[in-house]
Design a protein around this motif. Structure first.
Motif, PDB file in Angstrom:
ATOM      1  N   ILE A 150      39.082  52.153  60.509  1.00 58.20           N
ATOM      2  CA  ILE A 150      38.423  51.244  62.059  1.00 58.20           C
ATOM      3  C   ILE A 150      38.382  52.370  62.613  1.00 58.20           C
ATOM      4  O   ILE A 150      36.994  52.608  63.822  1.00 58.20           O
ATOM      5  CB  ILE A 150      39.155  50.429  62.553  1.00 58.20           C
ATOM      6  N   ILE A 151      38.952  53.827  62.312  1.00 56.67           N
ATOM      7  CA  ILE A 151      38.544  55.111  63.108  1.00 56.67           C
ATOM      8  C   ILE A 151      36.935  55.609  63.277  1.00 56.67           C
ATOM      9  O   ILE A 151      36.479  54.889  61.658  1.00 56.67           O
ATOM     10  CB  ILE A 151      39.398  56.161  62.984  1.00 56.67           C
ATOM     11  N   ASP A 152      36.635  55.877  64.039  1.00 53.15           N
ATOM     12  CA  ASP A 152      34.543  56.601  64.279  1.00 53.15           C
ATOM     13  C   ASP A 152      34.777  57.778  64.344  1.00 53.15           C
ATOM     14  O   ASP A 152      36.468  58.292  64.587  1.00 53.15           O
ATOM     15  CB  ASP A 152      34.294  55.677  65.508  1.00 53.15           C
ATOM     16  N   ASP A 153      33.551  58.355  63.919  1.00 47.40           N
ATOM     17  CA  ASP A 153      33.492  59.588  63.944  1.00 47.40           C
ATOM     18  C   ASP A 153      34.375  60.875  65.705  1.00 47.40           C
ATOM     19  O   ASP A 153      34.717  61.448  65.229  1.00 47.40           O
ATOM     20  CB  ASP A 153      32.356  60.235  63.340  1.00 47.40           C
ATOM     21  N   ASP A 154      33.890  60.045  66.125  1.00 48.55           N
ATOM     22  CA  ASP A 154      33.930  60.548  67.493  1.00 48.55           C
ATOM     23  C   ASP A 154      35.987  60.640  68.317  1.00 48.55           C
ATOM     24  O   ASP A 154      35.877  60.753  69.415  1.00 48.55           O
ATOM     25  CB  ASP A 154      33.454  60.085  68.725  1.00 48.55           C
ATOM     26  N   ASP A 155      36.169  59.217  67.354  1.00 46.78           N
ATOM     27  CA  ASP A 155      37.987  58.886  68.046  1.00 46.78           C
ATOM     28  C   ASP A 155      39.354  60.633  67.545  1.00 46.78           C
ATOM     29  O   ASP A 155      37.751  61.618  66.734  1.00 46.78           O
ATOM     30  CB  ASP A 155      38.596  58.153  66.886  1.00 46.78           C
ATOM     31  N   ILE A 156      39.939  60.509  68.325  1.00 41.81           N
ATOM     32  CA  ILE A 156      40.704  61.345  67.315  1.00 41.81           C
ATOM     33  C   ILE A 156      42.129  61.146  67.101  1.00 41.81           C
ATOM     34  O   ILE A 156      42.586  59.935  68.461  1.00 41.81           O
ATOM     35  CB  ILE A 156      41.474  62.517  69.251  1.00 41.81           C
ATOM     36  N   VAL A 157      42.764  61.565  66.802  1.00 38.35           N
ATOM     37  CA  VAL A 157      44.404  61.752  66.419  1.00 38.35           C
ATOM     38  C   VAL A 157      45.081  63.001  66.727  1.00 38.35           C
ATOM     39  O   VAL A 157      44.670  63.809  67.011  1.00 38.35           O
ATOM     40  CB  VAL A 157      44.127  61.639  64.607  1.00 38.35           C
ATOM     41  N   ALA A 158      46.197  61.942  67.374  1.00 38.39           N
ATOM     42  CA  ALA A 158      47.558  62.910  68.648  1.00 38.39           C
ATOM     43  C   ALA A 158      48.197  62.449  68.008  1.00 38.39           C
ATOM     44  O   ALA A 158      48.822  61.438  67.103  1.00 38.39           O
ATOM     45  CB  ALA A 158      46.833  62.379  69.602  1.00 38.39           C
ATOM     46  N   LEU A 159      49.468  63.818  68.028  1.00 38.93           N
ATOM     47  CA  LEU A 159      50.828  63.848  67.025  1.00 38.93           C
ATOM     48  C   LEU A 159      51.792  64.037  68.440  1.00 38.93           C
ATOM     49  O   LEU A 159      51.593  65.408  69.325  1.00 38.93           O
ATOM     50  CB  LEU A 159      50.726  64.750  66.024  1.00 38.93           C
ATOM     51  N   HIS A 160      52.595  62.837  68.295  1.00 38.24           N
ATOM     52  CA  HIS A 160      53.525  63.204  69.601  1.00 38.24           C
ATOM     53  C   HIS A 160      54.039  64.286  69.632  1.00 38.24           C
ATOM     54  O   HIS A 160      54.317  64.988  68.337  1.00 38.24           O
ATOM     55  CB  HIS A 160      54.558  62.255  68.842  1.00 38.24           C
ATOM     56  N   GLY A 201      57.572  72.214  61.322  1.00 38.65           N
ATOM     57  CA  GLY A 201      59.250  73.272  60.136  1.00 38.65           C
ATOM     58  C   GLY A 201      60.728  72.553  58.734  1.00 38.65           C
ATOM     59  O   GLY A 201      59.930  71.094  59.486  1.00 38.65           O
ATOM     60  N   ASP A 202      60.604  72.760  58.541  1.00 37.33           N
ATOM     61  CA  ASP A 202      61.813  72.698  58.099  1.00 37.33           C
ATOM     62  C   ASP A 202      63.021  71.808  58.295  1.00 37.33           C
ATOM     63  O   ASP A 202      64.530  71.328  57.692  1.00 37.33           O
ATOM     64  CB  ASP A 202      61.575  73.426  56.952  1.00 37.33           C
ATOM     65  N   VAL A 203      63.403  72.376  59.683  1.00 37.21           N
ATOM     66  CA  VAL A 203      64.685  72.325  60.189  1.00 37.21           C
ATOM     67  C   VAL A 203      64.836  70.747  60.231  1.00 37.21           C
ATOM     68  O   VAL A 203      66.273  70.280  60.055  1.00 37.21           O
ATOM     69  CB  VAL A 203      64.921  72.619  62.024  1.00 37.21           C
ATOM     70  N   TRP A 204      63.930  69.752  60.648  1.00 35.02           N
ATOM     71  CA  TRP A 204      64.048  68.676  60.704  1.00 35.02           C
ATOM     72  C   TRP A 204      63.092  67.821  60.032  1.00 35.02           C
ATOM     73  O   TRP A 204      62.270  67.371  60.161  1.00 35.02           O
ATOM     74  CB  TRP A 204      64.040  67.355  62.185  1.00 35.02           C
ATOM     75  N   PRO A 205      63.065  67.888  58.390  1.00 35.46           N
ATOM     76  CA  PRO A 205      62.087  67.752  57.810  1.00 35.46           C
ATOM     77  C   PRO A 205      61.681  66.464  57.157  1.00 35.46           C
ATOM     78  O   PRO A 205      59.869  66.273  57.372  1.00 35.46           O
ATOM     79  CB  PRO A 205      62.936  67.404  55.554  1.00 35.46           C
ATOM     80  N   PHE A 206      62.247  64.762  57.626  1.00 38.02           N
ATOM     81  CA  PHE A 206      61.523  63.836  57.774  1.00 38.02           C
ATOM     82  C   PHE A 206      60.244  63.995  58.557  1.00 38.02           C
ATOM     83  O   PHE A 206      58.901  63.170  58.488  1.00 38.02           O
ATOM     84  CB  PHE A 206      62.620  62.409  58.145  1.00 38.02           C
ATOM     85  N   PRO A 207      60.835  64.322  60.090  1.00 41.32           N
ATOM     86  CA  PRO A 207      59.531  64.188  61.213  1.00 41.32           C
ATOM     87  C   PRO A 207      58.422  64.854  60.493  1.00 41.32           C
ATOM     88  O   PRO A 207      56.817  64.377  60.591  1.00 41.32           O
ATOM     89  CB  PRO A 207      60.022  64.415  62.138  1.00 41.32           C
ATOM     90  N   ASP A 208      58.546  66.304  60.220  1.00 39.21           N
ATOM     91  CA  ASP A 208      57.363  66.968  60.127  1.00 39.21           C
ATOM     92  C   ASP A 208      56.516  66.856  58.434  1.00 39.21           C
ATOM     93  O   ASP A 208      55.266  66.608  58.756  1.00 39.21           O
ATOM     94  CB  ASP A 208      58.270  68.333  59.535  1.00 39.21           C
ATOM     95  N   MET A 209      57.589  65.409  57.560  1.00 40.62           N
ATOM     96  CA  MET A 209      56.746  65.286  56.431  1.00 40.62           C
ATOM     97  C   MET A 209      55.407  64.246  56.781  1.00 40.62           C
ATOM     98  O   MET A 209      54.626  64.238  56.599  1.00 40.62           O
ATOM     99  CB  MET A 209      57.549  64.803  55.786  1.00 40.62           C
ATOM    100  N   ILE A 210      55.741  63.383  57.791  1.00 41.22           N
ATOM    101  CA  ILE A 210      55.228  62.257  58.507  1.00 41.22           C
ATOM    102  C   ILE A 210      53.968  62.756  59.252  1.00 41.22           C
ATOM    103  O   ILE A 210      52.852  62.617  58.778  1.00 41.22           O
ATOM    104  CB  ILE A 210      55.999  61.462  59.809  1.00 41.22           C
ATOM    105  N   ARG A 211      54.340  63.599  59.669  1.00 43.11           N
ATOM    106  CA  ARG A 211      52.876  65.300  60.676  1.00 43.11           C
ATOM    107  C   ARG A 211      52.477  65.045  59.233  1.00 43.11           C
ATOM    108  O   ARG A 211      51.198  65.347  59.616  1.00 43.11           O
ATOM    109  CB  ARG A 211      53.569  65.897  61.086  1.00 43.11           C
TER     110      ARG A 211
END
Length: 165
Positions: A86-96, A102-112
């Motif tokens: 459903i995303i449109d070309d002028d929408d934005i994707v943001a990450l919390h 980096g690799d200190v906490w790999p799971f959140p980084d893999m999701i990112r």
């Protein structure tokens, strides 16, 4: 004490509203652009909650013409597919923000990385402030390859060391 309890309850209601209710993300009913904020916390770490509340405030103040759709961290992978439909070309994707890139906490980084892979080649991405640190050369190279495919990404750092990286 009463004020502190009221604030706590208000935060809990806001988290519940934005994260716990798992609803299908519907196509737009009107022309307002959207920001899809991926990875918002569902746990009661007040620091992470404060970051989330600040992100919402920042987006509403600085991008008032956008509707903000929040996607909790436990549903990121599932919602990538819904958003892609459903995303449109002028929408934005943001990450919390608030976590570690980096690799200190790999799971959140893999999701990112999954979110960046899914949207970076076509849409504008914003990564809210992160601490950035790498110990593994493979992880550095993997991240560089993913970021090279992005057409428009802004990554905000939480500290000077992260900014230099």
């Amino acid at each position: 004490m009463k004020l502190k309890k009221e604030f706590h309850n208000k935060i809990l209601r806001r988290i519940y509203y934005h994260t716990v209710i798992d609803k299908k993300i519907l196509p737009k009913r009107y022309s307002k652009r959207r920001i899809y904020l991926f990875g918002v916390p569902e746990h009661l770490n007040y620091g992470d909650i404060a970051i989330f509340v600040s992100e919402l405030k920042f987006l509403k103040e600085n991008l008032p013409d956008f509707e903000v759709i929040t996607i909790p961290e436990r549903l990121v992978i599932q919602k990538i597919f819904e958003v892609k439909e459903i995303i449109d070309d002028d929408d934005i994707v943001a990450l919390h923000g608030g976590e570690n890139m980096g690799d200190v906490w790999p799971f959140p980084d893999m999701i990112r990385q999954d979110v960046i892979r899914a949207f970076g080649d076509k849409y504008r991405l914003i990564s809210f402030p992160q601490s950035i640190s790498y110990n593994n050369e493979f992880w550095v190279n993997e991240t560089q390859q993913i970021l090279k495919n992005c057409i428009d990404i802004s990554i905000f750092a939480r500290d000077k060391k992260s900014f230099k990286i």
